[in-house]
Design a protein around this motif. Structure first.
Motif, mmCIF file in Angstrom:
data_model
loop_
_atom_site.group_PDB
_atom_site.id
_atom_site.type_symbol
_atom_site.label_atom_id
_atom_site.label_comp_id
_atom_site.label_asym_id
_atom_site.label_seq_id
_atom_site.Cartn_x
_atom_site.Cartn_y
_atom_site.Cartn_z
ATOM 1 N N ASP A 166 0.835 -1.197 0.000
ATOM 2 C CA ASP A 166 0.000 0.000 0.000
ATOM 3 C C ASP A 166 0.869 1.246 0.000
ATOM 4 O OD1 ASP A 166 -2.303 -1.469 0.076
ATOM 5 O OD2 ASP A 166 -2.414 -1.477 2.272
ATOM 6 N N GLY A 167 0.317 2.332 -0.496
ATOM 7 C CA GLY A 167 1.023 3.602 -0.478
ATOM 8 C C GLY A 167 1.497 3.993 -1.863
ATOM 9 N N GLU A 168 1.832 5.265 -1.991
ATOM 10 C CA GLU A 168 2.287 5.791 -3.269
ATOM 11 C C GLU A 168 3.777 5.581 -3.429
ATOM 12 O OE1 GLU A 168 1.638 9.891 -4.872
ATOM 13 O OE2 GLU A 168 -0.290 9.542 -3.888
ATOM 14 N N LEU A 169 4.190 5.285 -4.638
ATOM 15 C CA LEU A 169 5.619 5.140 -4.913
ATOM 16 C C LEU A 169 6.264 6.513 -5.035
ATOM 17 C CD1 LEU A 169 5.625 2.364 -7.661
ATOM 18 C CD2 LEU A 169 6.199 2.118 -5.259
ATOM 19 N N PRO A 170 7.524 6.640 -4.635
ATOM 20 C CA PRO A 170 8.247 7.886 -4.894
ATOM 21 C C PRO A 170 8.319 8.158 -6.396
ATOM 22 C CG PRO A 170 9.433 6.536 -3.312
ATOM 23 C CD PRO A 170 8.315 5.696 -3.864
ATOM 24 N N ARG A 171 8.604 9.383 -6.763
ATOM 25 C CA ARG A 171 8.590 9.774 -8.180
ATOM 26 C C ARG A 171 9.886 9.430 -8.909
ATOM 27 N NH1 ARG A 171 5.036 13.135 -10.229
ATOM 28 N NH2 ARG A 171 6.592 14.397 -11.316
ATOM 29 N N THR A 172 10.932 9.023 -8.183
ATOM 30 C CA THR A 172 12.201 8.692 -8.815
ATOM 31 C C THR A 172 12.721 7.376 -8.251
ATOM 32 O OG1 THR A 172 12.714 11.032 -9.130
ATOM 33 C CG2 THR A 172 14.556 9.502 -9.264
ATOM 34 N N GLY A 173 13.057 6.452 -9.143
ATOM 35 C CA GLY A 173 13.597 5.174 -8.700
ATOM 36 C C GLY A 173 13.738 4.185 -9.838
ATOM 37 N N LEU A 174 14.166 3.001 -9.486
ATOM 38 C CA LEU A 174 14.378 1.924 -10.458
ATOM 39 C C LEU A 174 13.238 0.925 -10.399
ATOM 40 C CD1 LEU A 174 18.130 1.361 -9.695
ATOM 41 C CD2 LEU A 174 17.216 2.113 -11.886
ATOM 42 N N LEU A 175 12.777 0.487 -11.550
ATOM 43 C CA LEU A 175 11.760 -0.555 -11.648
ATOM 44 C C LEU A 175 12.452 -1.857 -11.990
ATOM 45 C CD1 LEU A 175 9.245 1.452 -13.815
ATOM 46 C CD2 LEU A 175 8.842 0.708 -11.478
ATOM 47 N N LYS A 176 12.236 -2.871 -11.176
ATOM 48 C CA LYS A 176 12.792 -4.203 -11.442
ATOM 49 C C LYS A 176 11.693 -5.014 -12.111
ATOM 50 C CE LYS A 176 15.112 -8.002 -9.095
ATOM 51 N NZ LYS A 176 15.548 -8.511 -7.782
ATOM 52 N N MET A 177 11.990 -5.559 -13.296
ATOM 53 C CA MET A 177 10.961 -6.253 -14.069
ATOM 54 C C MET A 177 11.403 -7.642 -14.472
ATOM 55 S SD MET A 177 9.651 -3.129 -16.413
ATOM 56 C CE MET A 177 11.254 -2.696 -16.994
ATOM 57 N N LYS A 178 10.429 -8.512 -14.563
ATOM 58 C CA LYS A 178 10.650 -9.871 -15.026
ATOM 59 C C LYS A 178 10.297 -9.893 -16.510
ATOM 60 C CE LYS A 178 7.909 -12.821 -13.221
ATOM 61 N NZ LYS A 178 7.179 -13.762 -12.392
ATOM 62 N N THR A 179 11.116 -10.556 -17.304
ATOM 63 C CA THR A 179 10.824 -10.658 -18.734
ATOM 64 C C THR A 179 10.265 -12.037 -19.046
ATOM 65 O OG1 THR A 179 13.062 -11.389 -19.249
ATOM 66 C CG2 THR A 179 12.665 -9.025 -19.324
ATOM 67 N N ALA A 180 9.483 -12.099 -20.094
ATOM 68 C CA ALA A 180 8.815 -13.347 -20.456
ATOM 69 C C ALA A 180 9.785 -14.389 -21.022
ATOM 70 C CB ALA A 180 7.714 -13.060 -21.472
ATOM 71 N N ARG A 181 10.774 -13.944 -21.801
ATOM 72 C CA ARG A 181 11.607 -14.900 -22.528
ATOM 73 C C ARG A 181 13.017 -15.077 -21.970
ATOM 74 N NH1 ARG A 181 9.731 -11.458 -26.978
ATOM 75 N NH2 ARG A 181 11.770 -10.587 -26.764
ATOM 76 N N ARG A 182 13.407 -14.266 -21.008
ATOM 77 C CA ARG A 182 14.801 -14.313 -20.570
ATOM 78 C C ARG A 182 14.900 -14.688 -19.104
ATOM 79 N NH1 ARG A 182 17.363 -8.831 -22.702
ATOM 80 N NH2 ARG A 182 19.283 -9.982 -22.578
ATOM 81 N N LYS A 183 16.048 -15.191 -18.746
ATOM 82 C CA LYS A 183 16.272 -15.553 -17.344
ATOM 83 C C LYS A 183 16.714 -14.357 -16.510
ATOM 84 C CE LYS A 183 20.981 -17.117 -18.231
ATOM 85 N NZ LYS A 183 21.907 -18.199 -18.130
ATOM 86 N N TYR A 184 16.986 -13.244 -17.147
ATOM 87 C CA TYR A 184 17.440 -12.043 -16.446
ATOM 88 C C TYR A 184 16.275 -11.136 -16.101
ATOM 89 C CZ TYR A 184 21.929 -13.410 -18.406
ATOM 90 O OH TYR A 184 23.046 -14.092 -18.741
ATOM 91 N N PHE A 185 16.505 -10.270 -15.120
ATOM 92 C CA PHE A 185 15.570 -9.190 -14.853
ATOM 93 C C PHE A 185 15.892 -8.046 -15.794
ATOM 94 C CE2 PHE A 185 15.050 -11.432 -10.859
ATOM 95 C CZ PHE A 185 13.683 -11.308 -10.659
ATOM 96 N N HIS A 186 14.946 -7.153 -15.975
ATOM 97 C CA HIS A 186 15.137 -5.960 -16.807
ATOM 98 C C HIS A 186 14.946 -4.751 -15.906
ATOM 99 C CE1 HIS A 186 14.985 -3.263 -20.215
ATOM 100 N NE2 HIS A 186 13.807 -2.815 -19.815
#
Length: 157
Positions: free
Chosen positions: A103-123
């Motif tokens: 819960d709560g609002e995210l800060p306006r500056t930061g890094l997004l960690k994402m999972k990709t569909a085809r790769r074993k790495y995060f983006h």
């Protein structure tokens, strides 16, 4: 003129672009903003490269991506590695990694960690003053459809 040892000790030597001659950190933010403008320049990583983390740090720190890559290489970046790179360019983690269902609002500056569909790495992508910058996309404000955001890490300059 300072030395690389001075730079490692936190005493940066400015070049003619307001950046440290040795590490590329912004020494004179006012000069850098007047040169680049207030708007962050969106940087797109080359296709099939693993430099999304390096591109995000370059955008957030306002330094050329070539400086980030020349110092840290072009390999994929783990969470620990991206924090090391960010710290080297004058950025620091604002708080612990946020899981997005929190819960709560995210800060306006930061890094997004994402999972990709085809790769074993995060983006990695970044939010800078509320504007999304995904280095896999040509323009800012758009996120690749195959990426699922899993966490957010606030970053402070």
């Amino acid at each position: 003129m300072g030395t690389r040892a001075d730079c490692k000790a936190g005493e940066h030597t400015s070049d003619n672009q307001g950046l440290c001659y040795f590490c590329g950190v912004v020494v004179n933010p006012d000069w850098w903003r007047s040169y680049c403008g207030e708007k962050t320049m969106h940087l797109q990583q080359p296709k099939r490269s693993k430099t999304c983390g390096q591109h995000c740090v370059a955008m957030m720190a306002g330094v050329p991506v070539a400086r980030v890559i020349s110092r840290f290489g072009s390999d994929a970046t783990s969470q620990a590695k991206i924090l090391e790179i960010a710290a080297a360019f004058g950025l620091r983690q604002g708080s612990k990694l946020w899981v997005l269902n929190r819960d709560g609002e995210l800060p306006r500056t930061g890094l997004l960690k994402m999972k990709t569909a085809r790769r074993k790495y995060f983006h990695w992508a970044c939010l800078i003053d509320g504007v999304l910058h995904d280095p896999s996309q040509e323009v800012s404000g758009r996120l690749a459809k195959c990426h699922e955001v899993v966490a957010f890490m606030p970053i402070e300059a």
